[in-house]
Design a protein around this motif. Structure first.
Motif, mmCIF file in Angstrom:
data_model
loop_
_atom_site.group_PDB
_atom_site.id
_atom_site.type_symbol
_atom_site.label_atom_id
_atom_site.label_comp_id
_atom_site.label_asym_id
_atom_site.label_seq_id
_atom_site.Cartn_x
_atom_site.Cartn_y
_atom_site.Cartn_z
ATOM 1 N N MET A 1 -4.006 -4.997 12.215
ATOM 2 C CA MET A 1 -4.246 -3.748 11.600
ATOM 3 C C MET A 1 -2.646 -3.022 11.210
ATOM 4 S SD MET A 1 -7.144 -2.489 11.009
ATOM 5 C CE MET A 1 -6.800 -0.671 10.907
ATOM 6 N N PRO A 2 -2.396 -3.286 9.945
ATOM 7 C CA PRO A 2 -0.979 -2.745 9.502
ATOM 8 C C PRO A 2 -1.021 -1.432 9.917
ATOM 9 C CG PRO A 2 -2.451 -3.571 7.583
ATOM 10 C CD PRO A 2 -3.383 -4.004 8.730
ATOM 11 N N VAL A 3 -1.756 -0.633 9.721
ATOM 12 C CA VAL A 3 -1.989 1.065 9.794
ATOM 13 C C VAL A 3 -1.589 1.334 11.195
ATOM 14 C CG1 VAL A 3 -2.990 3.054 9.586
ATOM 15 C CG2 VAL A 3 -3.677 1.387 7.860
ATOM 16 N N ALA A 4 -2.171 0.706 12.011
ATOM 17 C CA ALA A 4 -1.974 1.127 13.554
ATOM 18 C C ALA A 4 -0.601 0.616 13.809
ATOM 19 C CB ALA A 4 -2.863 0.558 14.383
ATOM 20 N N ARG A 5 -0.001 -0.561 13.745
ATOM 21 C CA ARG A 5 1.162 -0.942 13.910
ATOM 22 C C ARG A 5 2.193 -0.043 13.386
ATOM 23 N NH1 ARG A 5 5.288 -4.514 12.681
ATOM 24 N NH2 ARG A 5 4.761 -4.213 10.471
ATOM 25 N N ILE A 6 2.034 0.398 12.002
ATOM 26 C CA ILE A 6 3.283 1.176 11.446
ATOM 27 C C ILE A 6 3.391 2.656 12.364
ATOM 28 C CG2 ILE A 6 3.706 2.273 9.612
ATOM 29 C CD1 ILE A 6 3.784 -0.434 8.137
ATOM 30 N N THR A 7 2.124 3.151 12.369
ATOM 31 C CA THR A 7 2.051 4.575 12.995
ATOM 32 C C THR A 7 2.622 4.261 14.414
ATOM 33 O OG1 THR A 7 -0.097 4.709 11.896
ATOM 34 C CG2 THR A 7 0.355 6.566 13.557
ATOM 35 N N HIS A 8 2.426 3.469 15.053
ATOM 36 C CA HIS A 8 3.014 3.205 16.388
ATOM 37 C C HIS A 8 4.540 3.289 16.444
ATOM 38 C CE1 HIS A 8 3.427 1.965 20.545
ATOM 39 N NE2 HIS A 8 4.167 0.560 20.050
ATOM 40 N N LEU A 9 5.089 2.424 15.271
ATOM 41 C CA LEU A 9 6.441 2.284 15.394
ATOM 42 C C LEU A 9 7.024 3.638 14.860
ATOM 43 C CD1 LEU A 9 6.748 -1.262 13.471
ATOM 44 C CD2 LEU A 9 7.512 -0.537 16.053
ATOM 45 N N ALA A 10 6.340 4.423 14.041
ATOM 46 C CA ALA A 10 6.581 5.441 13.518
ATOM 47 C C ALA A 10 7.069 6.457 14.724
ATOM 48 C CB ALA A 10 5.657 6.245 12.559
ATOM 49 N N ILE A 11 6.141 6.757 15.623
ATOM 50 C CA ILE A 11 5.937 7.557 16.942
ATOM 51 C C ILE A 11 7.417 7.102 17.598
ATOM 52 C CG2 ILE A 11 4.958 8.111 19.019
ATOM 53 C CD1 ILE A 11 2.116 7.401 17.740
ATOM 54 N N ILE A 12 7.629 5.916 17.801
ATOM 55 C CA ILE A 12 8.837 5.613 18.816
ATOM 56 C C ILE A 12 9.922 5.882 17.824
ATOM 57 C CG2 ILE A 12 10.142 3.447 19.515
ATOM 58 C CD1 ILE A 12 7.328 1.936 19.589
ATOM 59 N N ALA A 13 9.979 5.774 16.568
ATOM 60 C CA ALA A 13 11.295 6.246 15.805
ATOM 61 C C ALA A 13 11.350 7.594 15.908
ATOM 62 C CB ALA A 13 11.116 5.567 14.487
ATOM 63 N N ALA A 14 10.424 8.204 15.666
ATOM 64 C CA ALA A 14 10.346 9.927 15.747
ATOM 65 C C ALA A 14 10.978 10.205 17.023
ATOM 66 C CB ALA A 14 9.127 10.303 15.155
ATOM 67 N N ASP B 1 0.908 -1.315 -0.041
ATOM 68 C CA ASP B 1 -0.031 0.017 0.018
ATOM 69 C C ASP B 1 0.969 1.255 0.187
ATOM 70 O OD1 ASP B 1 -1.333 2.426 0.986
ATOM 71 O OD2 ASP B 1 -3.145 0.965 1.661
ATOM 72 N N GLY B 2 0.963 1.827 -1.190
ATOM 73 C CA GLY B 2 1.826 3.187 -1.170
ATOM 74 C C GLY B 2 1.385 4.334 -0.150
ATOM 75 N N ASN B 3 0.306 4.399 0.353
ATOM 76 C CA ASN B 3 -0.001 5.557 1.153
ATOM 77 C C ASN B 3 0.299 5.082 2.362
ATOM 78 O OD1 ASN B 3 -0.946 7.935 2.054
ATOM 79 N ND2 ASN B 3 -3.312 7.061 2.326
ATOM 80 N N PHE B 4 0.173 4.010 2.903
ATOM 81 C CA PHE B 4 0.746 3.624 4.167
ATOM 82 C C PHE B 4 1.963 2.967 4.383
ATOM 83 C CE2 PHE B 4 -3.713 4.267 4.685
ATOM 84 C CZ PHE B 4 -4.127 5.361 5.817
ATOM 85 N N HIS B 5 2.679 2.725 3.361
ATOM 86 C CA HIS B 5 3.998 2.200 3.326
ATOM 87 C C HIS B 5 4.166 0.799 3.790
ATOM 88 C CE1 HIS B 5 6.665 6.012 2.519
ATOM 89 N NE2 HIS B 5 5.562 5.897 1.918
ATOM 90 N N THR B 6 3.159 0.163 3.435
ATOM 91 C CA THR B 6 3.096 -1.339 4.092
ATOM 92 C C THR B 6 3.794 -2.249 3.371
ATOM 93 O OG1 THR B 6 0.968 -1.762 3.044
ATOM 94 C CG2 THR B 6 0.796 -1.151 5.145
#
Lengths: 475, 564
Positions: free
Chosen positions: B1-14, A408-413
Motif C-alpha cells: 500500500m503506497p499511501v500507508a507507507r508514505i504517510t508513515h515516512l512523512a510522520i517520521i520525517a516530520a 499519483d499527484g495527490n499522494f506523491h507516489t
C-alpha cells in the motif's frame, strides 16, 4: 586553436520558406535531404504533478493496447504515432491471499535509503540523474549529471549547441535548484532553462545568416575570446584546486560558446532560421492565456533547432509543481497543483486560493489538462514524423523520453511512474508496444536509454538501484 | 500500500524535523539548532525555564575559517559594478539567469553555458555603448588615439574593472586585442570597444579574485586580506558594488593594511549613502522582500488599494528597516518592537489614517498597541497572506525561519491544506484541525501558536478585531524560546517576546554571516559566529554596530588557502 570560420559542409538540411513559426508553415516547408548516417537525438519531455492512473495507463495487451484519455491525442494527431510508442506499466500477479494484485511497474528507487526526500516528491533532482541528492538544509542538489547531459559529455557532439533547454512557466528565481532543475551538468550544476520564446529564438537562431558584417563580428569576438582565454591562464595559477575547478567549469562553457561561434557557418550556411510573428514583440507571458501560444512557439523552435542540426540533445519542461500555473483556456481556473490534490475552486468564488475538496471534478479537470499536454507533445513528435530522414523519418532517429516527477499527484507516489518513450534511435527499440513489469527501477530505464546511444553500460546513477537495461525493449 | 507507507515516512520525517526545535521535547535532551554555535553550557546545563547563560566575552583561541569558493559577481553586483565602473546611469541592466540561493541569499556559485553566454552578450553590448562615450574613459582624443593611449586606459580603467592593479601579463593580453582589431583596419574607438569587451568577459572582472593577486600576510596558516583584497570585500559586503576611486587609491597607497586602517575605512563606508542600498540587498534576501512589490489585492475588499500599492509598501518596509540600521536608535529592539509605521498618502488611506498626503513616506502613529516592529509591518503581513485571507501558517514559519533561525523541514508529502474559511469558525479552530493530523502535529505545534497571534491583521496587514465573524483571540506561544517568556496575549507582546529571546539575538548576526560569505555556517565557524554575537551584544544589540562588526570576523578578514 581551430581555424576561424571553419566550414562544416556535411550538414545538408535546408529550411525553405521562412514564414511564421506560429502558423507552423515552417514545419511543413522543411525538406530533408538524405544524410550518410542520421544523427541520434534525445529529447526529454517533462510535465509536472503526476497523472490520474486510470486515465493514463493503457489497457489491453502488448500490441493491441488501448490508449485512454490522457494519451489518446497521440493517435488522434497522427495514427502512425502509435507504432512509435513504447509504453510501460505494472504487471498483474495472482496472489493466494488477495487475488489479482497490481504490481509496481517502474519506480524511483534510488532514494530508497533517504526517507525524507522520497516523501517530498515534487523535486526534480533524482529523475534524470538516478541518484539520491545531496542535502544541505532545505536545498537538495543532484549528485550527478542527468542522462541527457551525461550523453552530451560522452558523445561530445560538434553541433552548434551541445544541448538546449526549452521551458514554459519554469520559475527559477530565488528558488532552490531542486524545485525546478530537471537537467544537471553534474553534481550541483543545474542547467538554466529558456522560458521566453523570444530569448530562445535569439539565442538559437541569431548569427545564422552570414554576411560580411557578421564575419567581422565573429572575427572581433574571436579576438576577445582569445584574450579571455589568456586571462584565464593568467589568473589560474593564483587559485587553489577547488577554485580552479570552478574556473574550469567556466572555461568549458566558454569553449562551447566558442565552438558555436566557429560553427556558425555550419548549419548557418544551409539553414534559414524561422522568424517569429511580428506581433510577438508585445506579448507578455505572465498571463495564463498566453501559455498555449508560448508552448506552440517553443515546440516549433525546438523542432527547427533539431531540423537545422543545431543540437541533438534537447529538453522541454512544462512548469513545475510550485509554478502555480492554471489553464483558463481549458476552463481550468484552478492552479494545476491544487487540482492534482483533488481540489477545485469553491462554487461562486474566483479566488484560486479558495479551493475545496471535490475529487470527481478535480479528476476530470486534471485529466483534461494532461490530455492537452499530450496533444502538445503529439504536435512535436508529429512534426518530426513528417520530416523524412534517411530511409524513414526524423522521429526514427529521435528518442523522446516523457517524464513526470510523480505518478499519483495527490499522494506523491513514485511507483508506476507514468514515463514512456516515443520515437527511436535507428532500430534500437522494438516500438508499438505496451510492456509491463513487476517491479523495476527507473534507473534501469535510464540504462536502456544510455545503451540506445551506444553506451555500453549496465548501470546509471546509483549502482544499487540498477539491475541492467529493462528487459525486452530492444529488437 | 503506497499511501500507508508514505504517510508513515512523512510522520517520521516530520517528527525528526521539528521536535528538535522545542525547548524540551518529550524524552529528549533539549537542543537548539544553534547548539553548535555556542559552548556546551548554552543548552546542556541550562534549564529550559531560564534564558541560557551568556557566554563571557572571550576571544576565540585560534583563527579558523572555511576555504573561500570562487564566486561570480551576483546579478545585482554585476549591474551595480558596471554602473559604477562606467558612471553611466543610462546603461541598461543586462539580464542574467538567476543566481544560486543559499538560505535565501543570492550567491554566484555555479556557472553554466547560459551564464557564460549572457556574460559575453552583456560585455558586447556594454562595450558597444561605452565606445560611443569613449572620451569619458580615455586620456586622449579618440579620433587620434594610439596604442600608448590604449595602454594608459588598460592600466587605469583596468585597475577599476579588476579592482586591483593588472599584472604585466594581463595588460599585454588586452593590448593584443587592441592590435588585432587595428590590424583588421578598424579605428581606435572600434579597437577600444573590443578591449572593453575583453575586460568585461575576463574572469578577473567576473569573479571575486581580488585577494589572490594582492600581497597577503600569513597568520595562523590563514591569509590575511589587506589592500585591494580587503577593499573589494568591504565594498561588496557593505555597498554591494565595486570599491570607489578613493578606496582603491587608499589601497594603492598602502593605507589599508592595519586593522585600525581597515576599521576606519569601514566606518567611512557605513556613512556612505550607498550603504543603504547594500543594506536593502541584505534585507531583501534575508526577509524575501522581493515579493512585496508584486502584491496585488482586490480593491473591492481593500479600500484604497491600487496597482502601485505593492510598490509603495515595498518602499515602506525598506524605509523602516533602514531606520532600524541607520536611524537614531539603530537596535534590534527598534527593529523588532518599534511602533513606527511609514506610510505615504495613498497607503495611509488603506490603513485608515486621515490627513496624510503626497508620495513622501511619513512616520505614522497607528492605534497604540497594534504595531510592534518588523512582524507587524503592513508590508510584511500583506506579503505573508493569501490574496483575500491571512496566511497564519506562513507567518508562523517566517518567524521561526527568518527571525529565530530555525529551519523547518518541508511539509510532508500528503498535502494537508488548511480548510477553507467559513463563517463562525475562527482561523485558530481551522488550524487546530490541521495540527491534529498526525503527519502535521510535530511542526504545526510550533508554527500555529505563532500564526494565530497575528490574526488581528488581514490580507493587507490592516488591523481587525474580528475575522470570519468571530472575535480574534491573539494569544499564543513561542514554543521554541525560553519558557518564562514564551506566552503572549497580543501581537505587540509577541514581538517583544521575540526581541527578548536569545534565539532572535543570535539570528541576525548569523543571517548576516551567511550573507557576507555566501555560504551557510559550519562547525568550524562556531566560535567566530559566537564572538560576533557577543561583540554585538556588548554594543547593546546595535544593528549599525553589527554591520561594522560583521567585517571583523576571521572569515571576513582572512582567507584559508585552498589546496594548491
Amino acid at each position: 586553436m581551430t581555424p576561424l570560420l571553419q566550414r562544416r559542409m556535411d550538414r545538408r538540411l535546408m529550411l525553405a520558406g521562412s514564414g511564421s513559426v506560429f502558423a507552423s508553415s515552417l514545419l511543413r516547408s522543411v525538406t530533408g535531404f538524405a544524410q550518410s548516417a542520421p544523427p541520434k537525438r534525445l529529447v526529454i519531455w517533462s510535465t509536472p504533478c503526476g497523472v490520474i492512473e486510470e486515465d493514463f495507463r493503457p489497457t489491453g495487451g502488448e500490441r493491441n493496447f488501448v490508449l485512454p484519455r490522457i494519451l489518446a491525442p497521440l493517435e488522434r494527431v497522427n495514427p502512425r504515432l502509435r507504432e512509435k510508442l513504447l509504453m510501460f506499466g505494472p504487471g498483474r500477479a495472482q496472489t493466494a491471499l488477495h487475488g489479482v494484485r497490481t504490481e509496481r511497474g517502474i519506480s524511483v528507487k534510488c532514494n530508497a535509503d533517504r526517507p525524507v526526500p522520497s516523501t517530498i516528491g515534487h523535486g526534480c533532482e533524482t529523475l534524470l540523474t538516478g541518484i539520491a541528492p545531496t542535502i544541505a538544509g532545505e536545498a537538495r542538489s543532484a549528485a550527478g549529471p542527468s542522462i541527457d547531459q551525461w550523453l552530451v559529455q560522452r558523445l561530445n557532439p560538434s553541433t552548434r549547441f551541445r544541448s538546449l533547454q526549452f521551458s514554459v512557466g519554469v520559475s527559477a528565481a530565488g528558488r532552490n535548484a531542486h524545485e525546478w532543475a530537471l537537467t544537471w551538468g553534474g553534481a550541483g550544476a543545474p542547467l538554466p532553462v529558456m522560458n521566453d520564446p523570444r530569448e530562445a529564438f535569439t539565442r538559437v537562431f541569431s548569427n545564422l545568416m552570414i554576411d560580411d558584417s557578421a564575419r567581422r563580428r565573429i572575427a572581433r569576438r574571436q579576438s576577445v575570446l582569445d584574450a579571455v582565454h589568456r586571462n584565464f591562464t593568467a589568473v589560474r595559477g593564483t587559485l587553489g584546486a577547488e577554485q580552479r575547478r570552478r574556473l574550469e567549469a567556466h572555461l568549458t562553457a566558454l569553449r562551447e560558446v566558442e565552438q558555436r561561434v566557429q560553427n556558425t557557418t555550419g548549419a548557418g550556411a544551409m539553414c534559414r532560421p524561422p522568424t517569429l510573428p511580428a506581433s510577438i514583440g508585445q506579448v507578455t507571458w505572465d498571463r495564463f492565456d498566453g501559455i498555449p501560444q508560448q508552448v506552440g512557439l517553443q515546440v516549433d523552435l525546438m523542432v527547427a533547432a533539431l531540423q537545422c542540426g543545431l543540437t541533438q540533445i534537447a529538453s522541454f519542461q512544462y512548469g513545475t509543481a510550485a509554478a502555480n500555473l492554471a489553464a483558463p483556456w481549458l476552463g481550468i481556473d484552478e492552479f494545476i497543483h491544487t487540482v492534482s490534490h483533488g481540489e477545485v475552486i469553491q462554487a461562486g468564488q474566483t479566488d484560486r486560493y479558495r479551493s475545496v475538496a471535490d475529487p470527481v471534478a478535480a479528476r476530470e479537470k486534471f485529466s483534461r489538462y494532461n490530455a492537452w499536454l499530450t496533444e502538445q507533445l503529439a504536435r512535436f513528435v508529429d512534426a518530426l514524423e513528417r520530416t523524412p530522414e534517411g530511409s524513414g523519418t526524423m522521429l526514427d532517429n529521435t528518442l523522446v523520453l516523457v517524464v513526470n516527477e510523480l505518478s499519483d499527484g495527490n499522494f506523491h507516489t513514485h511507483q508506476n511512474m507514468p514515463w514512456y518513450l516515443i520515437g527511436n534511435v535507428g532500430e534500437h527499440f522494438s516500438t508499438g508496444r505496451y510492456v509491463t513489469f513487476a517491479d523495476k527501477s527507473h534507473n534501469d530505464l535510464l540504462v536502456s536509454v544510455a545503451r540506445a546511444f551506444g553506451q555500453d553500460v549496465m548501470s546509471f546513477g546509483a549502482p544499487s538501484a540498477c539491475t541492467g537495461p529493462l528487459p525486452g525493449l530492444t529488437r | 500500500m503506497p499511501v500507508a507507507r508514505i504517510t508513515h515516512l512523512a510522520i517520521i520525517a516530520a517528527l525528526a524535523g521539528c521536535q528538535g526545535y522545542l525547548r524540551e521535547p518529550p524524552g529528549a535532551t533539549p537542543t537548539s539548532p544553534l547548539t553548535h554555535l555556542g559552548d556546551a553550557s548554552l543548552n546542556g546545563d541550562a534549564t529550559p525555564d531560564t534564558p541560557p547563560p551568556r557566554r563571557p566575552l572571550t576571544r576565540c583561541a585560534s583563527r579558523t575559517t572555511e576555504p573561500m569558493p570562487l564566486l561570480r559577481l551576483t546579478r545585482e553586483q554585476y549591474v551595480n559594478t558596471v554602473r559604477d565602473l562606467f558612471r553611466d546611469p543610462g546603461l541598461l541592466a543586462p539580464t542574467f539567469a538567476p543566481d544560486d540561493a543559499i538560505s535565501g541569499f543570492h550567491v554566484g556559485a555555479s556557472t553554466s553555458a547560459l551564464h557564460v553566454e549572457q556574460q559575453l552578450n552583456a560585455a558586447e553590448s556594454i562595450a558597444e555603448r561605452a565606445a560611443t562615450r569613449l572620451q569619458m574613459y580615455v586620456s586622449c582624443a579618440p579620433a587620434t588615439g594610439d596604442e600608448a593611449c590604449a595602454a594608459r586606459f588598460v592600466t587605469d580603467f583596468g585597475l577599476r574593472a579588476y579592482r586591483r592593479p593588472l599584472t604585466a601579463e594581463e595588460r599585454e593580453n588586452l593590448l593584443v586585442v587592441y592590435r588585432a582589431i587595428r590590424a583588421m583596419g578598424e579605428d581606435f574607438s572600434s579597437a577600444m570597444r573590443s578591449v572593453i569587451e575583453a575586460l568585461l568577459a575576463s574572469p578577473q572582472f567576473l569573479y571575486h579574485t581580488e585577494h589572490t593577486a594582492d600581497r597577503v600576510v600569513v597568520v595562523d596558516g590563514l591569509l590575511k586580506l589587506r589592500g585591494f583584497g580587503i577593499a573589494s570585500r568591504l565594498s561588496y559586503h557593505l555597498l554591494n558594488t565595486m570599491p570607489d576611486d578613493a578606496m582603491l587609491a587608499q589601497a594603492g597607497r598602502g593605507e589599508l593594511e592595519s586593522d585600525t586602517q581597515i576599521d576606519a575605512a569601514t566606518r567611512t563606508m557605513l556613512d556612505d549613502v550607498r550603504a543603504r542600498r547594500g543594506l536593502a540587498s541584505f534585507a531583501t534576501q534575508w526577509l524575501d522582500l522581493d515579493r512585496v512589490a508584486q502584491l496585488q489585492r482586490d480593491p473591492a475588499l481593500i479600500t484604497g488599494w491600487s496597482t502601485d500599492s505593492g510598490e509603495r509598501l515595498h518602499r515602506s518596509i525598506h524605509g523602516f528597516i533602514e531606520r532600524a540600521f541607520f536611524g537614531s536608535n539603530p537596535t534590534l529592539d527598534y527593529l523588532y518592537t518599534s511602533g513606527d509605521v511609514l506610510l505615504d498618502g495613498p497607503l495611509a488611506r488603506i490603513y485608515g489614517v486621515p490627513g496624510v498626503r503626497g508620495d513622501a513616506l511619513q512616520s505614522i502613529a497607528l492605534e497604540p498597541g497594534q504595531r510592534g516592529g518588523l512582524i507587524t509591518q503592513p508590508a510584511l503581513l500583506a506579503m505573508l497572506s493569501k490574496s483575500v485571507i491571512s496566511d497564519p501558517i506562513h507567518r508562523g514559519v517566517f518567524v521561526l525561519r527568518k527571525l529565530l533561525c530555525q529551519d523547518l523541514p518541508p511539509p510532508p508529502a500528503v498535502s494537508q491544506e488548511l480548510s477553507a474559511p467559513r463563517e463562525g469558525v475562527s482561523t485558530r479552530m481551522r488550524l487546530e484541525e490541521l495540527a491534529a493530523r498526525p503527519a502535521c502535529t510535530s511542526c504545526h505545534t510550533l508554527i500555529n501558536p505563532i500564526g494565530v497571534g497575528l490574526e488581528n491583521f488581514d490580507s493587507a496587514g490592516r488591523w481587525r478585531s474580528h475575522e470570519s465573524g468571530v472575535a480574534v483571540d491573539p494569544s499564543g506561544e513561542l514554543l521554541s524560546i525560553a519558557r518564562d517568556i514564551r506566552t503572549f496575549g497580543s501581537p505587540v507582546e509577541m514581538a517583544q517576546r521575540i526581541a527578548a529571546s536569545e534565539e532572535a539575538t543570535r539570528c541576525v548576526p548569523l543571517q548576516l554571516f551567511r550573507y557576507t560569505l555566501g555560504r551557510n555556517e559550519t562547525e568550524s565557524d562556531a566560535c567566530q559566529v559566537n564572538e560576533l554575537t557577543e561583540d554585538y551584544r556588548a554594543q547593546g544589540l546595535s544593528l549599525r554596530a553589527l554591520l561594522r562588526l560583521s567585517t571583523t570576523t576571521t572569515a571576513f578578514r582572512y582567507v584559508r588557502p585552498d589546496a594548491p
